[in-house]
Every structure is written in C-alpha cells, then in structure tokens.
Design an enzyme around this catalytic site. Structure first.
Site, PDB file in Angstrom:
ATOM      1  N   GLY A 216      19.338  45.004 -35.796  1.00 27.64           N
ATOM      2  CA  GLY A 216      18.958  45.667 -34.539  1.00 27.64           C
ATOM      3  C   GLY A 216      17.918  44.856 -33.776  1.00 27.64           C
ATOM      4  CD  GLU A 233      21.305  55.894 -32.482  1.00 26.99           C
ATOM      5  OE1 GLU A 233      20.702  56.525 -33.368  1.00 26.99           O
ATOM      6  OE2 GLU A 233      21.138  56.120 -31.268  1.00 26.99           O
ATOM      7  CB  CYS A 267      21.281  55.975 -41.349  1.00 28.11           C
ATOM      8  SG  CYS A 267      22.232  57.282 -40.574  1.00 28.11           S
TER       9      CYS A 267
HETATM   10  P1  NAD Z   1      24.451  45.567 -40.527  1.00 27.32           P
HETATM   11  O1  NAD Z   1      23.246  45.472 -39.666  1.00 27.32           O
HETATM   12  O2  NAD Z   1      24.599  44.599 -41.624  1.00 27.32           O
HETATM   13  O3  NAD Z   1      25.784  45.470 -39.657  1.00 27.32           O
HETATM   14  C1  NAD Z   1      26.083  46.374 -38.627  1.00 27.32           C
HETATM   15  C2  NAD Z   1      27.020  45.729 -37.626  1.00 27.32           C
HETATM   16  O4  NAD Z   1      26.333  44.661 -36.962  1.00 27.32           O
HETATM   17  C3  NAD Z   1      28.265  45.095 -38.242  1.00 27.32           C
HETATM   18  O5  NAD Z   1      29.369  45.367 -37.407  1.00 27.32           O
HETATM   19  C4  NAD Z   1      27.931  43.628 -38.241  1.00 27.32           C
HETATM   20  O6  NAD Z   1      29.074  42.799 -38.222  1.00 27.32           O
HETATM   21  C5  NAD Z   1      27.150  43.515 -36.937  1.00 27.32           C
HETATM   22  N1  NAD Z   1      26.262  42.360 -36.805  1.00 27.32           N
HETATM   23  C6  NAD Z   1      25.673  41.623 -37.784  1.00 27.32           C
HETATM   24  N2  NAD Z   1      24.924  40.640 -37.235  1.00 27.32           N
HETATM   25  C7  NAD Z   1      25.029  40.759 -35.888  1.00 27.32           C
HETATM   26  C8  NAD Z   1      24.486  40.052 -34.776  1.00 27.32           C
HETATM   27  N3  NAD Z   1      23.660  39.033 -34.924  1.00 27.32           N
HETATM   28  N4  NAD Z   1      24.819  40.454 -33.531  1.00 27.32           N
HETATM   29  C9  NAD Z   1      25.635  41.519 -33.346  1.00 27.32           C
HETATM   30  N5  NAD Z   1      26.183  42.213 -34.359  1.00 27.32           N
HETATM   31  C10 NAD Z   1      25.876  41.845 -35.615  1.00 27.32           C
HETATM   32  O7  NAD Z   1      24.453  47.086 -41.083  1.00 27.32           O
HETATM   33  P2  NAD Z   1      25.445  47.728 -42.171  1.00 27.32           P
HETATM   34  O8  NAD Z   1      25.126  47.118 -43.502  1.00 27.32           O
HETATM   35  O9  NAD Z   1      26.834  47.748 -41.689  1.00 27.32           O
HETATM   36  O10 NAD Z   1      24.942  49.248 -42.151  1.00 27.32           O
HETATM   37  C11 NAD Z   1      23.914  49.713 -42.959  1.00 27.32           C
HETATM   38  C12 NAD Z   1      22.648  49.919 -42.153  1.00 27.32           C
HETATM   39  O11 NAD Z   1      22.936  50.696 -41.010  1.00 27.32           O
HETATM   40  C13 NAD Z   1      21.589  50.709 -42.918  1.00 27.32           C
HETATM   41  O12 NAD Z   1      20.334  50.139 -42.668  1.00 27.32           O
HETATM   42  C14 NAD Z   1      21.693  52.106 -42.324  1.00 27.32           C
HETATM   43  O13 NAD Z   1      20.506  52.861 -42.437  1.00 27.32           O
HETATM   44  C15 NAD Z   1      22.031  51.794 -40.898  1.00 27.32           C
HETATM   45  N6  NAD Z   1      22.729  52.918 -40.264  1.00 27.32           N
HETATM   46  C16 NAD Z   1      22.058  53.616 -39.297  1.00 27.32           C
HETATM   47  C17 NAD Z   1      22.654  54.725 -38.716  1.00 27.32           C
HETATM   48  C18 NAD Z   1      21.937  55.541 -37.675  1.00 27.32           C
HETATM   49  O14 NAD Z   1      22.593  56.360 -37.040  1.00 27.32           O
HETATM   50  N7  NAD Z   1      20.654  55.358 -37.474  1.00 27.32           N
HETATM   51  C19 NAD Z   1      23.943  55.099 -39.108  1.00 27.32           C
HETATM   52  C20 NAD Z   1      24.604  54.347 -40.077  1.00 27.32           C
HETATM   53  C21 NAD Z   1      23.982  53.253 -40.648  1.00 27.32           C
END
Ligand code: NAD
Length: 498
Positions: A216, A233, A267
């Site tokens: 993020g 999120e 999350c």
């Molecule tokens: P992640 O950050 O590894 O990946 C999420 C998405 O981002 C994937 O589609 C990935 O390919 C993409 N991504 C990765 N690097 C990127 C970049 N540099 N630019 C743009 N996109 C990129 O997360 P994850 O492992 O898929 O999910 C788990 C995390 O998500 C946990 O920390 C969890 O708490 C959080 N989460 C939050 C919510 C919420 O509503 N707050 C909901 C679900 C999950």
C-alpha cells in the site's frame, strides 16, 4: 503463462495468459471509450444492468465456491457464506441505494449570498477508469464489491487479481461478460504486481487497493507522481477485549471462529485477545479445549473447519513470527507448527499466551491462524493497550453491559468497533469499511464507498442582472460595500447564550 496451485493438495488448478505491460495502453484506451458511453446512461439504467450479475451467478453458486476453495484453501461452504453471498447481497444493496446516495443533486444553502440570487448544488460524476487491485484472501468478494460500486457510479474498471488467485479473477470477468454490460467496461489483467503495478497506477484515474501495508505504501508513493487518488485497504491487528460479565460460551465460539476462519488470513481476524484477569485462566483453558476440537484438513472434505494457507512463503512468515514469540518469552498453548500430517500448506491453529503489549508478536500483523493473548486489569489500561498499535482496522468489545461497551468503543481508534461480534462486518455492503493508521486510507462499501468512486461537481448559478458588489472598480461605492459587509459579518457572531 501463470499457474494456479491448490494450496491444500498442491495440484495444478489451471493457468492464464499473463498481461504484458505493452498491452496496458490499449486496455486503458478501450476502457476509456467504453466509459464515455457508459457514463451517459441514466444511473438507474446502469444499476439495472449491473444487478444482472445476481441473475448470472444464481446458477453457479457451487461452481464459484469450489473454485475459490481450490485457489485459497478454505472450505467451499465458507467461500459461499463469506464471499459469494457477500457479493450477491452487495449488488442488491448498491442497486437499491445508488440513487439516494449519488444519483440526486444536493442543493447547498448559501446564506447571505442567496439574497444576490446565487444558488449552488452538487452532482456526482464518475472518475473515469478505476484500477482495482485485489488480495488473495477474499479474491472474489473484496474486488467484486469494489468493481460493482465503481460501475454503478459510471466508471470503467481495470482489475488486477492477486497472482495467487488468477482463476477467481477470471471468473469475475466471465460473470461480467455474461451480463449485458458493454465490452471493455471491465477488463481483468493477470501478472505480478511488481511488474504491472506502476503502469497501472500511472494510467488509472483512481486506485482501489486491498493488500498489505508494505505494498500500500509503495502504491501511494507511485501515485504521488500523477496525484492519482488512492483508496488503501491494508493490514490489521484486530483486538478483542473481554470483560468478566461476558456471555462466556458465545465469546468462546466467536473468538475461535474469528481467529481461525480462512486460516487466520483475514485482515480483521482476531489477532490480539485481551482478557480481564478475573476470567483469564478459565477463558484460556476453555478456548484451548475448543481449539483442539477444530478439524483441519482438505477443505472440500466434509466436516473440515480449517483449511490451508495460501503458499509456503506465507506459512514460513507465520512460523518465523511464532518463533519470535517464543524468543520474546511468550508461551505456545496449542499449535505453533506446520501440520505434519498434511502435505499442503497447513499451519496448526495456534494460541500464544503470556504475551505483553510491547512484544513484536502483539505489534506486528501475523497473517495466519495465530492468536496472541494478553491479560488486563482495568478499562483504562486495556484501551491504552488496544490503541498502542500501528494498525487501526477493527476491534471488538465483549460485555453484557452494552452501554459500557459503547463507551469503550468510542475510545478506540479503529475504523470499526463491534460489540459482541467478530469479523463479519467486512461483508456488510451497507456500512463503511476501512481503517485508520497503517490499516489504510479511505473507505469502501456503503455511502462512503460510493463517494470514493465519484467526483463531486459543484455547479453555481447566478440569476441576477446586477454586478457583484465586490467587482471592480474599487471606488467610493466600493467602500460602502465594505461597510455593509462589516455589518453582515457582525450578524454572524454567535452570542454566548445561543
Ligand atoms: P499483497 O500486498 O502482497 O498483494 C495485494 C495485491 O497487490 C496483489 O494483487 C499483488 O499482485 C499486488 N501488488 C504487489 N505489488 C504491487 C505493486 N508494487 N504495485 C501494485 N500492485 C502490487 O497482499 P496479499 O498478500 O494479497 O494480502 C494480504 C494482506 O492484505 C494482509 O496484510 C491483509 O491484512 C490485507 N488485507 C486487507 C484488507 C482490508 O480490507 N483492509 C482485506 C484483505 C486483505
């Protein structure tokens, strides 16, 4: 090609063709052409076309639930109640409320300026093309709900699912293709975030991102170059506070589900359990016994409660954090290792006691089936401990005294505080979803979610035939105008007794 692997059986689910960076330009051009036509349709008509998604899905409940299960490792029944049903409910809710939230003009009173025949109102216009970037843990519900809100508001969407859940991403596209929505209004792209991420952010009019806090922050940094707005999120470390007057049996069932559903890869799953000292020993004993009863296994087998984690990397990260907990002096009460009886990525449901608030295992997100338990003795102490954390997504207060619970809730810095409930509000389409601090920026769902995918357009109308009194020239008459304004200014002072 990108493969999808079943994390419970380690079998190949299927593959998709990856999108190249070069393709993104034409994908966005097509999205912009489709959006130009789409935004001209009356909002009711857009909503009617989008709600058709529910009809298309009505013959595919099992197929979709099984697909999610095969990619994420959760039981199909859980996939249905927490994901498929969530999308159906959300689609209907947004269809029913889109007019009242963003479909009407909002008149704005202008006070003194109205005496000069000036009027203002606001209407809500779409932003253009929204990039929706999804996580792996709820690969259907989370991005689909965001896509649906974006579409009804008049936007086009370019959607990038997690590389772990490409087939579920493709399923969302297939469902949309079966409706009468225009071609190219939603386009799904496949590939790694580190490769597609930057061009996607550069080309989009807004990014709705769900994922880890680390990613993020990278997205926000990149978006600063183009001042692209972001909705983030992110991660969480949700706390559950249990007071001695609690309905203990219900609280025990709730925390067991709230920690271990989706193998703790939620999350807002309960990650920190704050137990009052008067009930600490009894609650822990009972919770460990209840946890022993959970059945872990291949999620499609009958009676399995807890499935697999998404991949080896995540499992090892979780295990590392559990080892950190041991080194910090906390005590593993149950679990604490990869399940040796299953070949997929199964981590045993784990409870860690004797933790203190400053420990790394209490402060950092552990994205797996791990609960950390902390003792407290009074309400001030527990409020401070809950707030002393980098994350601010959700929390929950457990007491039979609801008024007391509400007072505690108002002191906690998270996006949502539940009283005598856990986790489930993430599926509510009607209520705002989002976090504070390192849990993110912005809100999805509900009225607030609609407001994230539009730009308020303020229109100001003047029906007067006179010059405004503050226009040039600044002559003697202008000085009279200033005096008049001083009188008006005085009438705007609020008296002490008002
Ligand atoms: P992640 O950050 O590894 O990946 C999420 C998405 O981002 C994937 O589609 C990935 O390919 C993409 N991504 C990765 N690097 C990127 C970049 N540099 N630019 C743009 N996109 C990129 O997360 P994850 O492992 O898929 O999910 C788990 C995390 O998500 C946990 O920390 C969890 O708490 C959080 N989460 C939050 C919510 C919420 O509503 N707050 C909901 C679900 C999950």
């Amino acid at each position: 090609m990108k493969d999808s692997i079943n994390p419970a059986t380690l079998e190949l689910n299927g593959s998709v063709q990856e999108t190249s960076n070069e393709d993104l330009k034409s994908i966005f051009e097509n999205a912009r052409s489709a959006q130009k036509i789409w935004q001209k349709l009356p909002i009711e008509e857009r909503a009617r076309r989008v709600v058709e998604i529910n009809k298309v899905m009505s013959t595919q409940y099992e197929e979709i639930s099984n697909l999610i299960s095969s990619e994420v490792g959760k039981p199909p029944s859980e996939a249905f109640t927490n994901e498929v049903y969530g999308v159906i409910d959300a689609t209907f809710h947004y269809y029913s409320t889109v007019m009242e939230t963003i479909g009407q003009k909002r008149e704005i009173p202008l006070g003194f300026y109205e005496s000069m025949e000036k009027k203002s109102y606001v209407i809500y216009k779409p932003l253009g093309v929204i990039a929706v970037i999804g996580p792996y843990n709820y690969p259907f519900a989370i991005p689909f709900m965001q896509i649906i809100q974006s579409l009804m508001a008049g936007n086009a969407v370019v959607f990038k699912p997690s590389s772990e859940t490409i087939l579920t991403g493709k399923k969302i596209q297939d469902i949309i293709n079966e409706t009468k929505l225009p071609q190219y209004l939603v386009q799904t792209i496949f590939g790694s975030g580190s490769e597609l991420g930057n061009p996607l952010i550069d080309l989009a009019d807004k990014v709705i991102f769900t994922g880890s806090t680390v990613t993020g922050k990278r997205i926000m940094e990149r978006a600063a170059h183009t001042l692209t707005p972001v909705d983030l999120e992110l991660g969480g470390k949700s706390a559950m506070i249990v007071f001695p007057d609690v309905n203990m049996e219900r609280a025990l069932s709730a925390v067991r589900w709230g920690v271990f559903t989706n193998s703790g890869q939620v999350c807002c799953s309960i990650k920190r359990l704050y137990l009052h000292e008067d009930i600490y020993d009894e609650f822990i004993d009972k919770l460990v016994k209840l946890t022993k009863e959970l059945k872990q296994g291949i999620p499609t087998e009958r009676g399995v409660d807890v499935g697999a984690m998404i991949n080896l990397e995540q499992l090892e990260l979780v295990d590392e954090m559990v080892q950190t907990g041991k080194n910090e002096g906390a005590k593993i009460l149950i679990g604490g290792r990869r399940n040796p009886n299953l070949k997929g990525y199964f981590y045993e449901p784990t409870i860690i006691g004797n933790a203190t608030n400053d420990m790394e295992i209490v402060q950092k997100e552990i994205f797996g089936p791990v609960l950390v338990v902390i003792k407290f003795s009074n309400k001030e102490e527990v409020i401070d401990m809950v707030n002393d954390n980098p994350y601010g997504l959700t929390s929950t207060v457990w007491t039979e005294n609801i008024e007391f619970g509400k007072r505690i809730a108002e002191e906690i810095n998270t996006g949502t505080v539940m009283i005598n409930e856990v986790v489930y509000t993430f599926a509510l389409a009607a209520t705002p979803w989002g976090g504070t601090k390192e849990s993110g920026i912005g809100r999805t769902h509900g009225r607030e979610g609609f407001l994230e995918v539009v730009r308020p357009l303020h229109i100001n109308v003047d029906r007067s035939h006179e010059n405004d009194p503050w226009w040039f020239p600044y002559d003697e008459d202008a000085l009279d105008v200033v005096e008049n304004f001083k009188l008006i200014a005085k009438s705007l002072i609020v008296k002490d007794d008002e």
